[in-house]
Design a protein around this motif. Structure first.
Motif, mmCIF file in Angstrom:
data_model
loop_
_atom_site.group_PDB
_atom_site.id
_atom_site.type_symbol
_atom_site.label_atom_id
_atom_site.label_comp_id
_atom_site.label_asym_id
_atom_site.label_seq_id
_atom_site.Cartn_x
_atom_site.Cartn_y
_atom_site.Cartn_z
ATOM 1 N N UNK A 17 -32.602 73.182 -27.792
ATOM 2 C CA UNK A 17 -32.579 72.756 -26.395
ATOM 3 C C UNK A 17 -31.465 73.488 -25.666
ATOM 4 N N UNK A 18 -31.407 73.292 -24.359
ATOM 5 C CA UNK A 18 -30.370 73.943 -23.580
ATOM 6 C C UNK A 18 -29.093 73.108 -23.627
ATOM 7 N N UNK A 19 -28.005 73.702 -24.068
ATOM 8 C CA UNK A 19 -26.729 72.993 -24.128
ATOM 9 C C UNK A 19 -26.184 72.791 -22.722
ATOM 10 N N UNK A 20 -25.620 71.609 -22.491
ATOM 11 C CA UNK A 20 -25.016 71.301 -21.193
ATOM 12 C C UNK A 20 -23.660 70.651 -21.423
ATOM 13 N N UNK A 21 -22.754 70.893 -20.504
ATOM 14 C CA UNK A 21 -21.466 70.221 -20.565
ATOM 15 C C UNK A 21 -21.625 68.846 -19.925
ATOM 16 N N UNK A 22 -21.458 67.784 -20.688
ATOM 17 C CA UNK A 22 -21.726 66.449 -20.137
ATOM 18 C C UNK A 22 -20.708 66.052 -19.079
ATOM 19 N N UNK A 23 -21.193 65.384 -18.043
ATOM 20 C CA UNK A 23 -20.309 64.739 -17.085
ATOM 21 C C UNK A 23 -19.950 63.377 -17.668
ATOM 22 N N UNK A 24 -18.680 63.106 -17.853
ATOM 23 C CA UNK A 24 -18.258 61.873 -18.520
ATOM 24 C C UNK A 24 -17.535 60.970 -17.527
ATOM 25 N N UNK A 25 -18.258 60.050 -16.879
ATOM 26 C CA UNK A 25 -17.585 59.038 -16.049
ATOM 27 C C UNK A 25 -16.955 58.002 -16.977
ATOM 28 N N UNK A 26 -15.701 58.190 -17.303
ATOM 29 C CA UNK A 26 -15.072 57.430 -18.381
ATOM 30 C C UNK A 26 -15.099 55.931 -18.122
ATOM 31 N N UNK A 27 -14.954 55.523 -16.867
ATOM 32 C CA UNK A 27 -14.989 54.092 -16.563
ATOM 33 C C UNK A 27 -16.344 53.488 -16.927
ATOM 34 N N UNK A 28 -17.425 54.283 -16.779
ATOM 35 C CA UNK A 28 -18.758 53.797 -17.149
ATOM 36 C C UNK A 28 -18.875 53.667 -18.673
ATOM 37 N N UNK A 29 -18.251 54.605 -19.404
ATOM 38 C CA UNK A 29 -18.226 54.506 -20.863
ATOM 39 C C UNK A 29 -17.511 53.225 -21.287
ATOM 40 N N UNK A 30 -16.371 52.961 -20.663
ATOM 41 C CA UNK A 30 -15.614 51.759 -21.001
ATOM 42 C C UNK A 30 -16.355 50.495 -20.591
ATOM 43 N N UNK A 31 -17.058 50.567 -19.459
ATOM 44 C CA UNK A 31 -17.824 49.397 -19.027
ATOM 45 C C UNK A 31 -18.941 49.091 -20.012
ATOM 46 N N UNK A 32 -19.574 50.146 -20.539
ATOM 47 C CA UNK A 32 -20.597 49.927 -21.553
ATOM 48 C C UNK A 32 -20.012 49.247 -22.788
ATOM 49 N N UNK A 33 -18.816 49.652 -23.173
ATOM 50 C CA UNK A 33 -18.163 49.042 -24.334
ATOM 51 C C UNK A 33 -17.979 47.547 -24.114
ATOM 52 N N UNK A 34 -17.540 47.161 -22.921
ATOM 53 C CA UNK A 34 -17.337 45.739 -22.631
ATOM 54 C C UNK A 34 -18.666 44.986 -22.554
ATOM 55 N N UNK A 35 -19.733 45.662 -22.133
ATOM 56 C CA UNK A 35 -21.051 45.030 -22.146
ATOM 57 C C UNK A 35 -21.522 44.783 -23.575
ATOM 58 N N UNK A 36 -21.234 45.723 -24.461
ATOM 59 C CA UNK A 36 -21.586 45.547 -25.876
ATOM 60 C C UNK A 36 -20.854 44.340 -26.451
ATOM 61 N N UNK A 37 -19.559 44.240 -26.163
ATOM 62 C CA UNK A 37 -18.787 43.081 -26.631
ATOM 63 C C UNK A 37 -19.402 41.795 -26.099
ATOM 64 N N UNK A 38 -19.726 41.793 -24.795
ATOM 65 C CA UNK A 38 -20.282 40.584 -24.168
ATOM 66 C C UNK A 38 -21.628 40.205 -24.780
ATOM 67 N N UNK A 39 -22.415 41.204 -25.179
ATOM 68 C CA UNK A 39 -23.722 40.919 -25.765
ATOM 69 C C UNK A 39 -23.599 40.310 -27.158
ATOM 70 N N UNK A 40 -22.549 40.691 -27.871
ATOM 71 C CA UNK A 40 -22.353 40.163 -29.226
ATOM 72 C C UNK A 40 -21.565 38.851 -29.213
ATOM 73 N N UNK A 41 -20.800 38.627 -28.177
ATOM 74 C CA UNK A 41 -19.935 37.438 -28.089
ATOM 75 C C UNK A 41 -20.613 36.117 -28.421
ATOM 76 N N UNK A 42 -21.840 35.882 -27.952
ATOM 77 C CA UNK A 42 -22.460 34.576 -28.262
ATOM 78 C C UNK A 42 -22.566 34.264 -29.740
ATOM 79 N N UNK A 43 -22.628 35.316 -30.598
ATOM 80 C CA UNK A 43 -22.707 35.076 -32.040
ATOM 81 C C UNK A 43 -21.459 34.358 -32.550
#
Length: 503
Positions: free
Chosen positions: A89-115
């Motif tokens: 495939x064609x290689x691309x330099x990813x645009x990394x909106x770091x705050x969105x990466x961190x927000x996803x991490x907190x969503x993952x925590x929130x999804x597992x929290x009920x356990x």
């Protein structure tokens, strides 16, 4: 007089045992060990109280395993985009909106929290108190609740499962320059639009390596500082060498044999000074993550006042009992391993011994302990490493299969790493296994099962493995072992027999 009798005498000499108890069990700490202990007690219809001062789920959910693996996944996707040409495939330099990466991490925590939530455990029959616990005597726990009120509970047994926290070395100037740990970085970096430009990671163990590689893949200029001669010193040299090469390819500047001797701030410039041999130099950084290990939480629970010895961990016997047999410890605070799965494993022994120890006690079993470091490539191990076997003069044979020769690994573009198995000389009994490569942590499960139930490499070789899968690597290494142990005399007889059959 046995140790238990001595413990009982010590207890009765200073405190009066209640005639009745409010609870069968009080568990202090709601991480892996505490949650499993409370769960088992409730399932056994015991009246159990679980006390947590901070967040349900403990370090693993909130600061460790869960957020770090979410970070690793995002970083891996960025890496794959950057190297898409490896897959046609064609290689691309990813645009990394770091705050969105961190927000996803907190969503993952929130999804597992009920356990691990208060609501779930209350529904299971566990009383959950949110506050700080302190032992008043061997049967009384005082809880300062988060609302400021105080409550005292009497209980037949207590399990200390207070976990661990990042160890921060006494480096001059470190506090003044400011630092992050695996506990604090998830909140402190949450709103950053980009990853830290210049990042120092202090420590070359599993946590340091996972974070260093991930941040490098997300755009940080990472400098990793390790005092030891190589990364991941608990693993064999061939395993750590593959990880180090991969990290360097990702742009991590690895400085082994470097000791951090000081930190400071000059205007807006933060720096760390390192020593290599007799040479010192300063390295500028924007953020520094301290990842040199974790120390058990031992202070503030009243253990010393009860005569319970605490040094590196809480001192326990084989049944996870402390000086007082009704007070037990499990998880990081008890050692000897700091793994979430070991904490849960210990919790079974601690809770059963706490509830039924007067009838029968069970020794904690550490005979088959697996672990993995989720770098790319992953490193997973169970049992003896080759270096440990040599150091302890344990007779062994080494059988190795290179994953670069595995069909599925080649198709996936993941043809690197190996499976290495130690066996008893001349026998297929497994003493240990190390896997380096894609999904090594998952692949190791077959060896863990085999060792736990006494199966040798012959059983693995005789088991059908789906083609094409990475799991075939396990069968391949078993086949390598078999080829090394073919009886030459029988082969010559077979050759003569087949010649005779041809006439």
């Amino acid at each position: 007089m046995d140790q238990t009798q001595k413990n009982d005498d010590f207890s009765s000499a200073r405190w009066t045992r209640p005639k009745r108890f409010d609870r069968n069990l009080v568990v202090i700490g709601a991480g892996s060990a505490g949650l499993v202990s409370a769960y088992i007690a409730a399932a056994a219809k015991a009246k159990v109280t679980l006390i947590e001062a901070n967040k349900m789920g403990g370090d693993c959910l909130n600061f460790g395993c869960v957020p770090s693996k979410a970070l690793i996944k995002s970083a891996r996707v960025a890496h794959q985009m950057r190297h898409a040409d490896h897959y046609g495939l064609e290689a691309v330099e990813p645009n990394v909106p770091f705050s969105a990466v961190m927000e996803r991490i907190h969503k993952v925590i929130a999804e597992i929290e009920p356990h691990d939530s208060v609501e779930r455990y209350t529904g299971l029959g566990v009383e959950v108190l949110e506050g700080y616990a302190k032992l008043i005597d061997p049967w009384t726990v005082e809880v300062v609740l988060n609302d400021g009120s105080t409550q005292r509970l009497t209980t037949r047994s207590i399990i200390i499962a207070t976990g661990a926290q990042p160890f921060v070395p006494p480096i001059p100037g470190l506090a003044e320059s400011g630092y992050l740990t695996s506990d604090t970085l998830w909140e402190r970096l949450r709103d950053r639009p980009t990853a830290p430009r210049r990042l120092v990671v202090l420590g070359g163990g599993p946590i340091g390596c996972e974070l260093a590689q991930s941040f490098a893949r997300l755009g940080s200029e990472v400098m990793q500082i390790e005092m030891a001669p190589r990364l991941m010193m608990r693993e064999d040299e061939d395993a750590s060498a593959l990880v180090e090469a991969s990290m360097k390819a990702d742009g991590v500047n690895v400085l082994t044999n470097h000791k951090a001797v000081g930190c400071g701030v000059n205007g807006d410039e933060k720096w760390i000074e390192v020593e290599h041999g007799s040479v010192r130099r300063r390295i500028g950084f924007d953020e520094i993550i301290v990842a040199v290990g974790r120390a058990p939480r031992l202070k503030g629970f009243g253990l010393e006042e009860l005569g319970i010895k605490v040094d590196r961990v809480i001192e326990t016997n084989q049944y996870l009992q402390t000086l007082h047999p009704n007070i037990l410890a499990a998880g990081d605070v008890a050692g000897p391993y700091q793994f979430t799965h070991v904490a849960g494993h210990q919790a079974w022994f601690a809770s059963i011994n706490a509830l039924f120890g007067d009838l029968k006690r069970f020794k904690a079993d550490y005979s088959v302990i697996p672990w993995a470091t989720f770098t790319d490539p992953e490193v997973a191990r169970v049992g003896l490493s080759e270096a440990e076997a040599k150091e302890k003069n344990i007779p062994h044979e080494v059988t190795r299969f290179g994953i670069d020769d595995l069909d599925r690994a080649i198709a996936d573009g993941a043809a690197r790493g190996f499976v290495k198995v130690l066996t008893v000389p001349g026998k297929d009994k497994i003493l240990g296994a190390t896997i380096v490569g894609e999904h090594a942590g998952d692949l190791l499960a077959e060896f863990v099962f085999a060792m736990k139930h006494g199966h040798g490499l012959g059983k693995i070789l005789g088991t059908i493995h789906i083609y094409p899968t990475l799991a075939e690597a396990n069968k391949m290494v078993a086949g390598q072992w078999r080829r090394k142990h073919i009886n030459g005399f029988l082969l010559s007889l077979l050759e003569r027999f087949q010649t005779w059959r041809r006439g």
